[in-house]
Design a protein around this motif. Structure first.
Motif, PDB file in Angstrom:
ATOM      1  N   LYS A 276      -6.521   0.089  -2.774  1.00  0.00           N
ATOM      2  CA  LYS A 276      -5.806  -0.774  -4.192  1.00  0.00           C
ATOM      3  C   LYS A 276      -6.686  -1.156  -5.041  1.00  0.00           C
ATOM      4  CE  LYS A 276      -2.922  -1.997  -0.248  1.00  0.00           C
ATOM      5  NZ  LYS A 276      -2.134  -3.206   0.816  1.00  0.00           N
ATOM      6  N   LYS A 318       0.834   4.324  -0.025  1.00  0.00           N
ATOM      7  CA  LYS A 318       1.049   3.617   0.065  1.00  0.00           C
ATOM      8  C   LYS A 318       2.765   3.042  -1.140  1.00  0.00           C
ATOM      9  CE  LYS A 318       0.479  -1.150   1.031  1.00  0.00           C
ATOM     10  NZ  LYS A 318       1.060  -1.403   2.532  1.00  0.00           N
ATOM     11  N   ALA A 319       2.104   3.529  -1.894  1.00  0.00           N
ATOM     12  CA  ALA A 319       3.472   3.389  -3.317  1.00  0.00           C
ATOM     13  C   ALA A 319       5.077   3.980  -2.631  1.00  0.00           C
ATOM     14  CB  ALA A 319       3.252   4.098  -4.085  1.00  0.00           C
ATOM     15  N   LEU A 322       5.675   1.287  -0.159  1.00  0.00           N
ATOM     16  CA  LEU A 322       6.717  -0.105  -0.737  1.00  0.00           C
ATOM     17  C   LEU A 322       7.821   0.514  -1.542  1.00  0.00           C
ATOM     18  CD1 LEU A 322       3.584  -0.949  -2.506  1.00  0.00           C
ATOM     19  CD2 LEU A 322       4.544  -1.969  -0.789  1.00  0.00           C
ATOM     20  N   ILE A 323       8.073   1.526  -2.056  1.00  0.00           N
ATOM     21  CA  ILE A 323       8.938   1.711  -2.090  1.00  0.00           C
ATOM     22  C   ILE A 323      10.572   2.231  -1.654  1.00  0.00           C
ATOM     23  CG2 ILE A 323      11.095   3.609  -4.010  1.00  0.00           C
ATOM     24  CD1 ILE A 323       7.845   3.904  -5.433  1.00  0.00           C
ATOM     25  N   HIS A 326       9.910  -0.699   1.697  1.00  0.00           N
ATOM     26  CA  HIS A 326      10.071  -2.611   1.347  1.00  0.00           C
ATOM     27  C   HIS A 326      11.039  -3.092   0.258  1.00  0.00           C
ATOM     28  CE1 HIS A 326       6.785  -3.721   4.189  1.00  0.00           C
ATOM     29  NE2 HIS A 326       6.225  -2.290   4.013  1.00  0.00           N
ATOM     30  N   LEU A 328      11.128  -1.912  -2.543  1.00  0.00           N
ATOM     31  CA  LEU A 328      10.383  -2.508  -4.410  1.00  0.00           C
ATOM     32  C   LEU A 328      10.683  -1.774  -5.203  1.00  0.00           C
ATOM     33  CD1 LEU A 328       8.091  -4.887  -4.212  1.00  0.00           C
ATOM     34  CD2 LEU A 328       6.090  -3.497  -4.215  1.00  0.00           C
ATOM     35  N   HIS A 332       6.406  -3.027  -9.545  1.00  0.00           N
ATOM     36  CA  HIS A 332       5.953  -3.567  -8.705  1.00  0.00           C
ATOM     37  C   HIS A 332       4.861  -2.421  -7.926  1.00  0.00           C
ATOM     38  CE1 HIS A 332       8.919  -6.877  -9.596  1.00  0.00           C
ATOM     39  NE2 HIS A 332       8.491  -6.631 -10.918  1.00  0.00           N
ATOM     40  N   ALA A 333       5.570  -1.471  -7.465  1.00  0.00           N
ATOM     41  CA  ALA A 333       4.480  -0.905  -6.122  1.00  0.00           C
ATOM     42  C   ALA A 333       3.622  -0.206  -6.949  1.00  0.00           C
ATOM     43  CB  ALA A 333       5.677   0.376  -5.731  1.00  0.00           C
ATOM     44  N   THR A 337      -0.429  -0.606  -6.206  1.00  0.00           N
ATOM     45  CA  THR A 337      -1.069  -0.095  -5.273  1.00  0.00           C
ATOM     46  C   THR A 337      -2.181   0.723  -6.793  1.00  0.00           C
ATOM     47  OG1 THR A 337       0.400   1.846  -6.453  1.00  0.00           O
ATOM     48  CG2 THR A 337       0.324   1.168  -3.731  1.00  0.00           C
TER      49      THR A 337
END
Length: 362
Positions: A276, A318-319, A322-323, A326, A328, A332-333, A337
């Motif tokens: 990250k 990870k992106a 998050l999307i 989470h 997100l 912001h994602a 990342t």
């Protein structure tokens, strides 16, 4: 059972959380409630919970400041954030503070219990690692003190993996502050000896998997004056542990600088921990004391991918989490990342998955 603390300025909100949680099923118990961040910090220090469920908008110290303080003083504490405001500032701090989940109010019971279950799994795993890896018998007055000690030890081992001397120094300082009041009540030299022996064994285990021989570390340490080798007080014990670990890190860095063969497993493990952040071929080459050209060729042979592609792979995984998980926003994602340029994030994402990130929402 693992201990949970709730921090929220609204009594009804704390009551809802208590009603929604499957506490018995998850083997959890609520040990305290705080009305604001100031009280929350004080109670965390006194009660040593394993999990904190906290609101973000509160009088006094709000959630952002509370998360920063908890992350600094209790880095292994499991945190679940909840808020009635879909505010990116809050979410950003939650992610930086390694929060397990960010729940929007009204809290969904399934999401809450899933987050609590995840915390329990991680706590159990950490405890198993602590119990299996090192066998030194430690005697604390209560299980909470032992658990807290094991958390500090686990964190220090993680910093050793990165050869992060400053992280070790800061954590040892916190460990010393934790130990001082325990031994002030009744000095126990045997406990300090066991702690010193415990950290020596942990360092020995770490060194056994590195480029150095343990006897090389010991020979270097034995060159120090004998009056610096005791475990006669908390200050002496922490100081001696710090010297041992700093010496080992310095020797390992020197060995890494002069070695003939690069261990690509170390490189991939480092990327997996830091993807990250702003890491590049250049920064990796400097960290592992090797030329960019040799690192690039060796990494491609070892993984089948370039370093840049491998970093993108970890970030894309990870992106997507998050999307999808989470909820997100894409912007912001991307920022979370390592992609401040949203257009570049779109290009990388579409190249990796074959479709635009917005299609994930469908």
């Amino acid at each position: 059972m693992y201990k949970v603390m709730i921090v929220d300025d609204e009594p009804w909100s704390r009551k809802v959380i208590k009603q929604l949680g499957e506490w018995d099923k998850l083997q959890l118990t609520i040990i305290g409630e705080a009305e604001d961040g100031t009280q929350g910090l004080q109670m965390v220090a006194e009660l040593a919970p394993d999990i904190v469920v906290t609101d973000m908008r509160m009088p006094g110290i709000d959630g952002v400041e509370l998360l920063k303080a908890l992350n600094d003083k209790h880095p292994l504490l499991k945190i679940i954030v909840m808020s009635g405001y879909d505010d990116f500032v809050y979410l950003k701090q939650a992610i930086r503070s390694q929060a397990k989940e960010y729940l929007l109010k009204p809290v969904d019971p399934e999401e809450l219990n899933a987050a609590l279950a995840q915390c329990v799994r991680e706590l159990q795993q950490a405890k198993q690692i602590s119990e299996v890896s090192w066998k030194t018998p430690l005697v604390f007055a209560d299980a909470a003190s032992l658990d807290r000690y094991l958390k500090y030890r686990q964190l220090i081992y993680g910093y050793m993996l990165d050869l992060n001397a400053s992280g070790i120094i800061q954590t040892l300082k916190s460990l010393g502050e934790f130990m001082e009041p325990i031994l002030a009540e009744q000095f126990d030299g045997s406990m300090l000896n066991k702690i010193g022996h415990d950290f020596t064994l942990m360092l020995e285990e770490f060194v056994s998997t590195s480029e150095l021989a343990w006897n090389h570390i010991i020979s270097e340490l034995e060159q120090q004056p004998s009056d610096q080798m005791g475990w006669n007080s908390v200050i002496e014990t922490i100081g001696q542990i710090e010297r041992m670990y700093n010496q080992a890190i310095a020797l390992l860095l020197e060995a890494r600088k002069n070695r003939n063969k690069l261990d690509l497993r170390e490189v991939t493990a480092y990327i997996n921990r830091h993807y990250k952040e702003s890491i590049t071929l250049e920064s990796l080459a400097a960290y592992f004391y090797i030329s960019k050209e040799h690192l690039s060729r060796a990494f491609k042979t070892f993984t089948g991918e370039t370093i840049t592609d491998y970093i993108h792979l970890k970030r894309m995984e990870k992106a997507k989490e998050l999307i999808v998980d989470h909820k997100l926003s894409i912007k912001h994602a991307a920022e979370m990342t390592g992609y401040p340029d949203l257009a570049y994030f779109y290009r990388v994402f579409k190249k990796h998955y074959g479709f635009a990130p917005g299609e994930l929402r469908k």
